[in-house]
Motif scaffolding. Structure first.
Motif, PDB file in Angstrom:
ATOM      1  N   ALA A 182     -19.284  58.464  99.663  1.00  0.00           N
ATOM      2  CA  ALA A 182     -18.702  59.240  98.552  1.00  0.00           C
ATOM      3  C   ALA A 182     -18.281  58.308  97.424  1.00  0.00           C
ATOM      4  O   ALA A 182     -18.471  58.599  96.245  1.00  0.00           O
ATOM      5  CB  ALA A 182     -17.497  60.039  99.054  1.00  0.00           C
ATOM      6  N   LYS A 183     -17.735  57.160  97.792  1.00  0.00           N
ATOM      7  CA  LYS A 183     -17.247  56.204  96.800  1.00  0.00           C
ATOM      8  C   LYS A 183     -18.426  55.636  95.985  1.00  0.00           C
ATOM      9  O   LYS A 183     -18.382  55.580  94.756  1.00  0.00           O
ATOM     10  CB  LYS A 183     -16.506  55.081  97.543  1.00  0.00           C
ATOM     11  N   VAL A 184     -19.485  55.267  96.693  1.00  0.00           N
ATOM     12  CA  VAL A 184     -20.648  54.698  96.001  1.00  0.00           C
ATOM     13  C   VAL A 184     -21.308  55.759  95.100  1.00  0.00           C
ATOM     14  O   VAL A 184     -21.739  55.473  93.987  1.00  0.00           O
ATOM     15  CB  VAL A 184     -21.644  54.072  97.018  1.00  0.00           C
ATOM     16  N   ASP A 196     -19.687  58.157  93.640  1.00  0.00           N
ATOM     17  CA  ASP A 196     -18.812  58.259  92.459  1.00  0.00           C
ATOM     18  C   ASP A 196     -19.220  57.234  91.418  1.00  0.00           C
ATOM     19  O   ASP A 196     -19.242  57.517  90.221  1.00  0.00           O
ATOM     20  CB  ASP A 196     -17.348  57.943  92.829  1.00  0.00           C
ATOM     21  N   GLU A 197     -19.520  56.022  91.872  1.00  0.00           N
ATOM     22  CA  GLU A 197     -19.869  54.955  90.920  1.00  0.00           C
ATOM     23  C   GLU A 197     -21.149  55.327  90.161  1.00  0.00           C
ATOM     24  O   GLU A 197     -21.262  55.067  88.968  1.00  0.00           O
ATOM     25  CB  GLU A 197     -20.027  53.600  91.616  1.00  0.00           C
ATOM     26  N   ALA A 198     -22.095  55.942  90.863  1.00  0.00           N
ATOM     27  CA  ALA A 198     -23.315  56.390  90.179  1.00  0.00           C
ATOM     28  C   ALA A 198     -22.943  57.407  89.108  1.00  0.00           C
ATOM     29  O   ALA A 198     -23.440  57.358  87.975  1.00  0.00           O
ATOM     30  CB  ALA A 198     -24.281  57.010  91.183  1.00  0.00           C
ATOM     31  N   GLY A 199     -22.034  58.319  89.450  1.00  0.00           N
ATOM     32  CA  GLY A 199     -21.574  59.322  88.485  1.00  0.00           C
ATOM     33  C   GLY A 199     -20.909  58.661  87.282  1.00  0.00           C
ATOM     34  O   GLY A 199     -21.157  59.054  86.138  1.00  0.00           O
ATOM     35  N   HIS A 200     -20.094  57.628  87.543  1.00  0.00           N
ATOM     36  CA  HIS A 200     -19.434  56.935  86.426  1.00  0.00           C
ATOM     37  C   HIS A 200     -20.481  56.351  85.483  1.00  0.00           C
ATOM     38  O   HIS A 200     -20.355  56.419  84.275  1.00  0.00           O
ATOM     39  CB  HIS A 200     -18.541  55.792  86.942  1.00  0.00           C
ATOM     40  N   GLY A 201     -21.515  55.769  86.090  1.00  0.00           N
ATOM     41  CA  GLY A 201     -22.595  55.205  85.274  1.00  0.00           C
ATOM     42  C   GLY A 201     -23.207  56.292  84.392  1.00  0.00           C
ATOM     43  O   GLY A 201     -23.420  56.086  83.205  1.00  0.00           O
ATOM     44  N   VAL A 258     -10.942  45.067  93.350  1.00  0.00           N
ATOM     45  CA  VAL A 258     -11.887  45.277  92.238  1.00  0.00           C
ATOM     46  C   VAL A 258     -11.639  46.634  91.572  1.00  0.00           C
ATOM     47  O   VAL A 258     -11.495  46.728  90.355  1.00  0.00           O
ATOM     48  CB  VAL A 258     -13.352  45.130  92.721  1.00  0.00           C
ATOM     49  N   ASP A 259     -11.549  47.693  92.372  1.00  0.00           N
ATOM     50  CA  ASP A 259     -11.244  48.996  91.772  1.00  0.00           C
ATOM     51  C   ASP A 259      -9.816  49.004  91.231  1.00  0.00           C
ATOM     52  O   ASP A 259      -9.534  49.668  90.229  1.00  0.00           O
ATOM     53  CB  ASP A 259     -11.458  50.123  92.784  1.00  0.00           C
ATOM     54  N   GLY A 260      -8.929  48.233  91.876  1.00  0.00           N
ATOM     55  CA  GLY A 260      -7.542  48.133  91.387  1.00  0.00           C
ATOM     56  C   GLY A 260      -7.515  47.511  90.000  1.00  0.00           C
ATOM     57  O   GLY A 260      -6.828  48.004  89.092  1.00  0.00           O
ATOM     58  N   GLU A 297     -11.024  59.136  89.802  1.00  0.00           N
ATOM     59  CA  GLU A 297     -11.807  58.740  90.975  1.00  0.00           C
ATOM     60  C   GLU A 297     -11.504  57.304  91.388  1.00  0.00           C
ATOM     61  O   GLU A 297     -11.499  56.991  92.577  1.00  0.00           O
ATOM     62  CB  GLU A 297     -13.297  58.957  90.681  1.00  0.00           C
ATOM     63  N   GLU A 298     -11.214  56.458  90.405  1.00  0.00           N
ATOM     64  CA  GLU A 298     -10.906  55.064  90.745  1.00  0.00           C
ATOM     65  C   GLU A 298      -9.656  54.959  91.611  1.00  0.00           C
ATOM     66  O   GLU A 298      -9.552  54.065  92.443  1.00  0.00           O
ATOM     67  CB  GLU A 298     -10.732  54.197  89.484  1.00  0.00           C
ATOM     68  N   SER A 299      -8.713  55.840  91.409  1.00  0.00           N
ATOM     69  CA  SER A 299      -7.492  55.701  92.213  1.00  0.00           C
ATOM     70  C   SER A 299      -7.781  56.051  93.677  1.00  0.00           C
ATOM     71  O   SER A 299      -7.225  55.430  94.578  1.00  0.00           O
ATOM     72  CB  SER A 299      -6.316  56.470  91.618  1.00  0.00           C
ATOM     73  N   PHE A 300      -8.726  56.968  93.906  1.00  0.00           N
ATOM     74  CA  PHE A 300      -9.174  57.222  95.291  1.00  0.00           C
ATOM     75  C   PHE A 300      -9.863  55.964  95.839  1.00  0.00           C
ATOM     76  O   PHE A 300      -9.650  55.564  96.989  1.00  0.00           O
ATOM     77  CB  PHE A 300     -10.105  58.446  95.323  1.00  0.00           C
ATOM     78  N   HIS A 301     -10.649  55.303  95.003  1.00  0.00           N
ATOM     79  CA  HIS A 301     -11.356  54.107  95.449  1.00  0.00           C
ATOM     80  C   HIS A 301     -10.381  53.018  95.872  1.00  0.00           C
ATOM     81  O   HIS A 301     -10.575  52.342  96.864  1.00  0.00           O
ATOM     82  CB  HIS A 301     -12.254  53.563  94.336  1.00  0.00           C
ATOM     83  N   GLN A 302      -9.336  52.866  95.057  1.00  0.00           N
ATOM     84  CA  GLN A 302      -8.389  51.811  95.394  1.00  0.00           C
ATOM     85  C   GLN A 302      -7.674  52.125  96.708  1.00  0.00           C
ATOM     86  O   GLN A 302      -7.491  51.265  97.556  1.00  0.00           O
ATOM     87  CB  GLN A 302      -7.381  51.593  94.269  1.00  0.00           C
TER      88      GLN A 302
END
Ligand SMILES: [Fe+2]
Ligand SMILES: [Fe+2]
Length: 336
Positions: free
Chosen positions: A76-78, A80-85, A134-136, A163-168
């Motif tokens: 799910a996290k990875v 999300d990163e595609a979505g951010h892109g 890194v996400d932090g 979404e980044e706060s979930f990643h951290q």
């Protein structure tokens, strides 16, 4: 073209200055100085590339995550990163640059992306360190961008930051589990934090004195805080979190400074940063090559999507001709 009060550029510049002075948003249809547009295209596309390349160090662990739950979270996290892109490529497109050009710059090695993703992720604990550090660092950098003057960028950042706060948190939780585990697991977590700590601090960029573009970006309300201030905030946030985790941050100079109300920390080794930036990091070539392979390997998908869109457009056109003919016949029938 002249207007009663001046040229289009002069009027546009005045209006732009007013927007910036009022801390308002600049939208794609507004006049903007060429330097502002170029700075944004560079920053937003680099940011988009970082999200996409940033999928690789973690994508590397999806099949090897230690449990189904960890696998699902990491996937799910990875994603999300595609979505951010994608949000960010779309934001950059509103400035007149097309996506193919940006992709091309990335896979030919012309475009930059965050150097942090040129480090390897050899252990499972790296999934914890990447999330936590890194996400932090990304959060500290990106929260102020939610107020960036360019509307589409700022709006994309609002969603990204959530979404980044979930990643951290997921990274922190991976490290916490390891730190509550066996001696071997604790050692793995500490070793990983040792490797990621300094590169994460360097994500804020060189000290303000060595960062000439920063001043202009701040004047345009794209950037809100200097690199050093953001780095300080990050360290202030990390120290208490490291205590909860039970990990040691690899910097003997970290100490609370009563007078400043912040933690002091040691000098960073910028030689390494510049080496990685110059393409001599652990994984620069691997990252770009993999992206190029993925892009080329995905050509059949784009081709199929184009063929489908063309077919749909043909069908639509045929339907419109049919409707027009029916209407024409109907009119003639009524007329006769
Ligand atoms: Fe992201
Ligand atoms: Fe993230």
């Amino acid at each position: 073209m002249d207007t009663p009060s001046g040229t289009v550029d002069e009027v546009g510049q005045l209006r732009f200055n007013e927007l910036i002075a009022a801390d308002s948003r600049v939208e794609p249809t507004d006049w903007m100085p060429e330097g502002y547009r170029k700075t944004l295209v560079r920053q937003i596309s680099q940011h988009a590339h970082s999200e996409i390349i940033g999928m690789q160090p973690e994508g590397n662990w999806i099949t090897r995550a230690p449990s189904l739950k960890r696998k699902a979270i990491l996937m799910a996290k990875v994603q999300d990163e595609a979505g951010h892109g994608l949000y960010l490529y779309s934001a950059a497109q509103t400035l007149g640059v097309d996506r193919e050009t940006m992709f091309d710059q990335l896979i030919t090695g012309k475009a930059k992306y965050s150097s942090i993703f040129n480090y390897l992720s050899p252990t499972w604990a790296d999934m914890g360190s990447i999330g936590w550090l890194v996400d932090g660092a990304a959060i500290c950098n990106q929260v102020p961008l939610c107020r960036a003057s360019y509307g589409p960028y700022a709006r994309a950042m609002v969603r990204i930051c959530k979404e980044e706060s979930f990643h951290q948190r997921q990274g922190f939780e991976i490290l916490l589990s390891l730190m509550n585990g066996s001696d071997e697991q604790k050692a793995m977590a500490q070793e990983s934090v040792n490797r990621w700590y300094a590169p994460a601090l360097m994500m804020f960029g060189p000290p303000d004195g060595d960062s000439p573009n920063s001043q202009q970006s701040m004047a345009w309300n794209i950037k809100r805080f200097g690199n050093d201030e953001l780095r300080q905030r990050f360290v202030d946030m990390l120290v208490p979190q490291a205590e909860i985790l039970g990990v040691t941050l690899p910097d003997p100079d970290i100490a609370w400074n009563e007078e400043r109300g912040h933690y002091d920390f040691g000098e960073l080794d910028w030689t390494e940063f510049h080496e990685v930036l110059a393409g001599r990091g652990q994984a620069n070539t691997v990252r770009v090559n993999r992206r190029r392979d993925a892009h080329e390997g995905g050509e059949w998908v784009r081709e199929a999507a184009r063929a489908y869109a063309d077919k749909k457009a043909d069908k639509h056109a045929a339907k419109q001709t049919e409707n027009a003919e029916t209407a024409h016949n109907e009119t003639q029938r009524i007329a006769s």
